[in-house]
Design a protein around this motif. Structure first.
Motif, short mmCIF file in Angstrom:
data_model
loop_
_atom_site.label_atom_id
_atom_site.label_comp_id
_atom_site.label_asym_id
_atom_site.label_seq_id
_atom_site.Cartn_x
_atom_site.Cartn_y
_atom_site.Cartn_z
N UNK A 398 0.74 -1.10 0.08
CA UNK A 398 0.01 0.01 -0.07
C UNK A 398 1.05 1.40 0.00
N UNK A 399 1.82 1.29 0.77
CA UNK A 399 2.72 2.27 0.92
C UNK A 399 3.40 2.71 -0.56
N UNK A 400 3.72 1.71 -1.29
CA UNK A 400 4.29 1.71 -2.68
C UNK A 400 3.35 2.50 -3.62
N UNK A 401 2.11 1.79 -3.44
CA UNK A 401 0.98 2.45 -4.06
C UNK A 401 0.92 4.16 -3.84
N UNK A 402 0.82 4.44 -2.61
CA UNK A 402 0.54 5.64 -2.39
C UNK A 402 1.64 6.66 -2.85
N UNK A 403 2.80 6.06 -2.59
CA UNK A 403 4.17 6.96 -3.01
C UNK A 403 4.07 7.20 -4.58
N UNK A 404 3.60 6.12 -5.20
CA UNK A 404 3.33 6.26 -6.96
C UNK A 404 2.31 7.33 -6.96
N UNK A 405 1.29 7.25 -6.38
CA UNK A 405 0.14 8.17 -6.43
C UNK A 405 0.58 9.46 -6.19
N UNK A 406 1.60 9.51 -5.04
CA UNK A 406 1.85 11.08 -4.71
C UNK A 406 2.91 11.74 -5.82
N UNK A 407 3.78 10.57 -6.57
CA UNK A 407 4.52 11.18 -7.70
C UNK A 407 3.68 11.60 -8.49
#
Length: 473
Positions: A398-407
DNA sequence: ATAATATGTCATAGA
DNA sequence: GATCTATGACATATT
């Protein structure tokens, strides 16, 4: 504020563009009342510029504020930007409006971004797909979480595999170690090592402590029982043995000192349902653990080890001998007449029924209940740790997805800020053109620095002298 | 030898 | 109240 109306210039801007959201580049029919009716090439440019201006005003969400027709409240959403960028139309600004686009847009409008998001969505419909991404706290977030949960099945299999691998590896290692110890020496070593400093056993009655069996001999138990697994026998022989032990004065007297305890007899030691509880005498001689095998070979007269051990023998696929666990050895020592997996896995009713099948002494009963408790807790601990790992993996995913979304959102924000900067530069140029035309065609020495745009209830925009507007504030 | 990791166990809380 | 499950904490074994 009302005095500002009195001082309003004959420049009345009709905001038709407001009714045409998203039409930034062209077909908006915009009137600038108070301007010339004729359409010179310059006017055409002006019209185009005004169209853009109207789009800007639409971008900034000009709305009818309230009954006070000239309040600048509709501009409040732009206040952070205004205060930094100097493009204010409603707030008094000491800075002059820049005529060129030399200001860096991203830095200037950084703070204005959050408020600008909704207009931007309408301004650029193509951006909808970007901002329909799940926003933390919004519905999209839950949708994303749901998608990540699809991760679980492969993870489960992975974790199962990991557990099986580590487990089998550990057993094999134990088997190697066992080859270096023999008989009771090995067992004594092992039990000493397992002297259970971690076992408080405070909740267990003293009789239940298996260490009492191995290390300290309780007075109520026969000596041969205390020798434990070294002389395991089949049920029948065990009972015969115990019948003979009943003649032992020491054992009988000491054992009878525990009220309610009856020593197993041949009759009551036999399982009622032998199919269910697997008659021990019929079990084939198993592959013994190394220590027990050595013990069997080295102990004269103690050659029947198979039956009890067979109950506690772990299933194994190869010839590698699996050492008995501590509880298994304890059960073997106390001649618990049923398998440990039954002790642990049977439902409570079946377990109690199983206990009624045999007459167990207090030590056996306590051990059986401890084995059941520990066995269940062991499984619970394994499940708990597996869940922990799953949660960690899930959160990392989930963290990875959120980071991608943030980028992604960061890129979108930068793009938006760049677009906004362009628009504001065009607006600035438009101001300059408007006032330049007013000077040229009406001889009015207007200066862009001297006026503010103000919005009326009916959606019209007026140019108000800045000093007048200030008085009206 | 030591740190990291795995596993078992106990105590405890909650169902 | 007994039982089961979950989990933190600790001890020990293993890598």
């Amino acid at each position: 504020m009302c005095s500002a109306i009195n001082g309003v210039l004959p420049l009345r801007l009709s905001c038709e563009g407001l009714a045409n959201p998203g039409r930034l580049h062209g077909e908006v029919s915009t009137n600038v009342t108070g301007f010339r009716a004729q359409r010179s090439p310059q006017h055409l440019d002006m019209d185009l510029a005004w169209q853009e201006l109207m789009a800007i005003t639409e971008l900034q969400e000009f709305e009818v504020p309230n009954e006070n027709p000239f309040e600048a409240i509709p501009y409040l959403s732009m206040e952070p930007m205004v205060s930094q960028g100097g493009f204010g139309m409603s707030q008094p600004q000491p800075e002059s409006i820049p005529a060129t686009c030399d200001a860096h847009p991203a830095a200037v409008y950084e703070n204005a971004y959050p408020d600008m998001m909704p207009p931007y969505q309408r301004l650029n419909p193509h951006m909808d797909m970007h901002y329909s991404l799940p926003v933390p706290g919004g519905h999209g977030s839950s949708r994303m979480l749901t998608s990540t949960q699809a991760f679980h099945p492969p993870l489960m299999s992975l974790l199962e595999h990991m557990n099986m691998t580590t487990r089998s590896h550990g057993f094999a290692k134990d088997g190697v170690i066992n080859l270096h110890c023999t008989g009771q020496i090995k067992q004594a070593c092992t039990d000493d090592l397992e002297s259970d400093s971690g076992l408080s056993l405070g909740s267990s009655p003293p009789l239940a402590s298996p260490e009492n069996v191995v290390h300290g001999v309780p007075s109520y138990l026969p000596a041969d029982v205390m020798m434990g697994y070294a002389e395991s026998e089949s049920i029948g022989e065990q009972c015969r043995m115990r019948q003979s032990l009943l003649g032992s004065v020491d054992y009988h007297q000491s054992y009878s000192s525990f009220p309610g305890t009856s020593f197993p007899t041949t009759a009551n030691m036999q399982p009622v349902n032998q199919q269910t509880y697997q008659p021990i005498a019929s079990v084939k001689q198993p592959v013994l653990p190394t220590a027990l095998h050595d013990l069997q070979l080295n102990s004269s007269g103690l050659t029947r080890l198979g039956s009890y051990q067979s109950m506690y023998q772990k299933p194994k696929s190869s010839s590698v001998s699996v050492p008995l666990s501590r509880d298994e050895r304890r059960a073997l020592a106390l001649k618990i007449p049923f398998a440990l997996d039954k002790i642990v896995n049977l439902p409570v009713d079946d377990f109690n029924e199983l206990l009624t099948q045999f007459t167990l002494n207090d030590a056996q009963l306590a051990l059986v209940r401890d084995i059941r408790r520990r066995g269940k807790n062991k499984v619970a601990a394994q499940n708990c740790r597996k869940r922990k790992l799953e949660n960690i993996v899930h959160l990392e995913n989930e963290l990875g997805q959120l980071q991608a979304q943030r980028e992604h959102l960061t890129r979108e924000r930068l793009e938006f800020q760049q677009n906004l900067a362009v628009i504001k530069c065009r607006l600035s140029d438009l101001y300059t053109q408007v006032f330049s035309q007013l000077r040229d065609e009406e001889g009015h020495p207007f200066s862009v620095d001297e006026y503010l745009l103000q919005l009326t209830n009916d959606g019209n925009v007026y140019l108000v002298p800045r000093n007048t507007a200030l008085e009206g504030e």
